[in-house]
Design an enzyme around this catalytic site. Structure first.
Site, PDB file in Angstrom:
ATOM      1  N   LYS A 163       0.864  -1.188   0.000  1.00  0.00           N
ATOM      2  CA  LYS A 163       0.000   0.000   0.000  1.00  0.00           C
ATOM      3  C   LYS A 163       0.898   1.234   0.000  1.00  0.00           C
ATOM      4  CE  LYS A 163      -3.948   1.819   2.676  1.00  0.00           C
ATOM      5  NZ  LYS A 163      -4.812   1.548   3.853  1.00  0.00           N
TER       6      LYS A 163
ATOM      7  N   SER B  36      -9.517   1.050   2.757  1.00  0.00           N
ATOM      8  CA  SER B  36      -8.735   1.925   1.902  1.00  0.00           C
ATOM      9  C   SER B  36      -7.574   1.230   1.185  1.00  0.00           C
ATOM     10  CB  SER B  36      -8.172   3.083   2.717  1.00  0.00           C
ATOM     11  OG  SER B  36      -7.261   2.595   3.709  1.00  0.00           O
TER      12      SER B  36
ATOM     13  N   SER C 247      -9.711  -1.273   6.843  1.00  0.00           N
ATOM     14  CA  SER C 247      -9.123  -1.011   5.526  1.00  0.00           C
ATOM     15  C   SER C 247      -8.314  -2.148   4.934  1.00  0.00           C
ATOM     16  CB  SER C 247      -8.243   0.242   5.584  1.00  0.00           C
ATOM     17  OG  SER C 247      -9.034   1.395   5.715  1.00  0.00           O
TER      18      SER C 247
END
Lengths: 82, 474
Positions: free
Chosen positions: B83, B158, B182
């Site tokens: 990420k 996310s 997330s």
């Protein structure tokens, strides 16, 4: 986070909710257009009662806490059932 | 699907076995992934930065170690993604924001040091919601990731690019972050495994924060065993992380096959059924999952979650306050560097007073105490990961966050380990996630239960139909 607190009674009034959030946004040094303020006012009208309910839910007997996650007892899972 | 594409769905554990046996080359594997990224990521947009040259160089080193019979461990030569808010020395780390569009860190995050030290090969930095909040970015400097099961749908966030990339075979595994769900949301929406470990087990040093007191780093993988492999590799006591745990990481791989016989599984059916946006297919899959656990020998019992009506308010107050505290100066001075979605999330922080924040922290303490009492009576909790399967981008943009239910935030407040494992398919064929949560530092129990469920159901083996659709219908 902001130091001001708008009285709960304003939450039902849309115009006053808008005025309240505009004040809070400006106080935090941020800027918002009409659409952003509208969305924020909608949230404010729901969030304010929820925050008040949360405070009431703590109750007078609540022990002070630093907010740190609670301590957990150690110990393994008991697979014996019961 | 040709042989190279098939290779891109091999579990981490299988790659390692083949490297050890010298029946598979790390370099060939990495090249297969890079070719697949080149071919598919134009539609899926999982990656912000692909580090092809670095990956080839690292794969050559892994290849040399394999030839000498000196592989560093289970992750040596395994292609992974990160990420893009996890710092990588010399590789830009953008947080999917114009504010950091050209930011190149000098040092690696602690988890990156751990992965690279274990020989993992970094394929690139993956898309996310800007600074890990605010929904898919529609006006950002980078495009939003898309769901490989149907590119009209959100992949969940996310850690959106990481979930989509693992599901699409664009990396063997990834690391995401989880502040309110997330890691688990994209795992659920994309049909893969996502683990939020116990707070303190994995260092957050070098990870751009959303909310300091709630953030966790966790693996996204295609199998539960792979999640255990990654957790074992990245878990370490870090004196620089103030959330570090005193306990050491349990032997999650060694206990993976412990099963669930005799375990007490708490099912908060009343809270689940009360969720206004609960999808009928999600409820049906959840009930099926409970029956599977009963067949496997667990004792399923109905429970009530502590202070359920306050959980979302507490999480919202803490996340909004801490996010605004981090961004307030830049948001005031350079608001155009933020996308509208994340900027709106920051504005929410202005509504939270100092006493609201303190009361939220106090309520989090009470929730934790009552959760501890509940976890004295059960070994695990089982819930759906999300109230419904993935929905499309238009709905995602239209429905405000405060009208959505969450089954994930509770475990960010308490710091418990929680995993999302594939738990069924909707009538539309979309993945549905099952969530299991355990006691702090009981990550081994959570993984063992998820592994038993995975083996009994086979949902993790399902793949998105990428190769079967012509590009025009994607």
């Amino acid at each position: 986070m902001n130091g001001d607190r708008v009285p709960d009674g304003l939450v039902e009034d849309v115009d006053e909710a808008l005025a309240a959030v505009a004040h809070l946004v400006a106080r935090a040094g941020l800027a918002a257009d009409a659409r952003q303020l509208g969305a924020l006012a909608s949230l404010y009208r729901r969030l304010r009662p929820a925050l008040d309910a949360l405070r009431a839910g703590l109750g007078p007997e609540a022990e002070p806490t630093s907010g740190v996650a609670p301590r957990w007892r150690s110990g393994r899972v008991d697979r014996g059932g019961g | 699907m040709d042989a190279d594409d098939e290779l891109c769905y091999w579990p981490v554990a299988a790659l390692h076995r083949a490297y050890q046996a010298r029946t598979l080359s790390p370099l060939e594997t990495v090249r297969a992934y890079l070719e697949r990224i080149e071919r598919l990521d134009r539609d899926l947009r999982c990656y912000i930065t692909v580090t092809a040259d670095l990956a080839i160089a690292a794969a050559r080193q892994a290849e040399a170690r394999a030839a000498r019979g000196a592989l560093l461990g289970s992750l040596d030569g395994v292609p992974v993604g990160l990420k893009d808010l996890v710092d990588t020395a010399g590789v830009r780390t953008t947080a999917h924001s114009a504010r950091h569009a050209n930011r190149i860190p000098d040092t690696n995050a602690a988890v990156v040091e751990a992965l690279l030290g274990a020989g993992a090969v970094l394929l690139g930095k993956q898309s996310l919601h800007e600074f890990a909040a605010g929904g898919p970015t529609r006006d950002g400097v980078f495009p939003a990731a898309r769901n490989p099961w149907n590119v009209a749908l959100v992949p969940g966030g996310s850690s959106s690019g990481s979930g989509a990339a693992v599901a699409a075979g664009l990396c063997a595994a990834a690391l995401g972050t989880d502040t309110g769900g997330s890691v688990r949301y994209p795992a659920s929406y994309c049909g893969v495994v996502g683990l939020k470990p116990t707070r303190g087990l994995v260092s957050r040093r070098g990870v751009i924060p959303l909310a300091w007191s709630l953030d966790d780093v966790g693996p996204i993988t295609r199998t539960v065993e792979d999640a255990a492999i990654l957790l074992q590799s990245i878990a370490e006591a870090d004196p620089a992380d103030d959330a570090r745990g005193r306990d050491r990481c349990p032997d999650v791989r060694g206990r993976l096959r412990a099963g669930v016989r005799g375990l007490r599984l708490g099912a908060p059916l009343r809270e689940v059924e009360r969720a206004p946006d609960l999808h009928a297919d999600t409820l049906a899959a959840y009930r099926d999952a409970l029956r599977v656990f009963e067949r496997l020998g667990a004792q399923v019992r109905s429970v009530d979650l502590p202070e359920a009506r306050h959980v979302d308010t507490v999480a919202r107050a803490i996340i909004a306050s801490e996010a605004l505290a981090y961004h307030q100066r830049d948001a005031g001075e350079r608001p155009t560097l933020y996308g509208r979605g994340f900027y709106q999330a920051l504005l929410e922080g202005t509504l939270i007073s100092g006493t609201d924040y303190v009361n939220a922290l106090r309520m989090r303490g009470l929730i934790g105490e009552r959760m501890r009492e509940l976890m004295d009576s059960v070994d695990l909790l089982a819930l759906p990961t999300t109230p419904h399967p993935a929905w499309d981008f238009a709905v995602e943009a239209r429905v405000p966050g405060w009208l959505r239910s969450s089954f994930t935030r509770l475990f960010n407040l308490t710091g418990q380990p929680a995993i999302s494992v594939p738990g069924g398919r909707s009538t539309d064929g979309l993945p549905i996630g099952l969530q299991l949560a355990g006691r702090p530092f009981g990550d081994d129990v959570v993984l063992a239960a998820a592994h038993a469920y995975e083996a009994a159901t086979g949902w993790s083996a399902h793949r998105p139909p990428l190769e079967r659709r012509p590009p025009s219908t994607r």
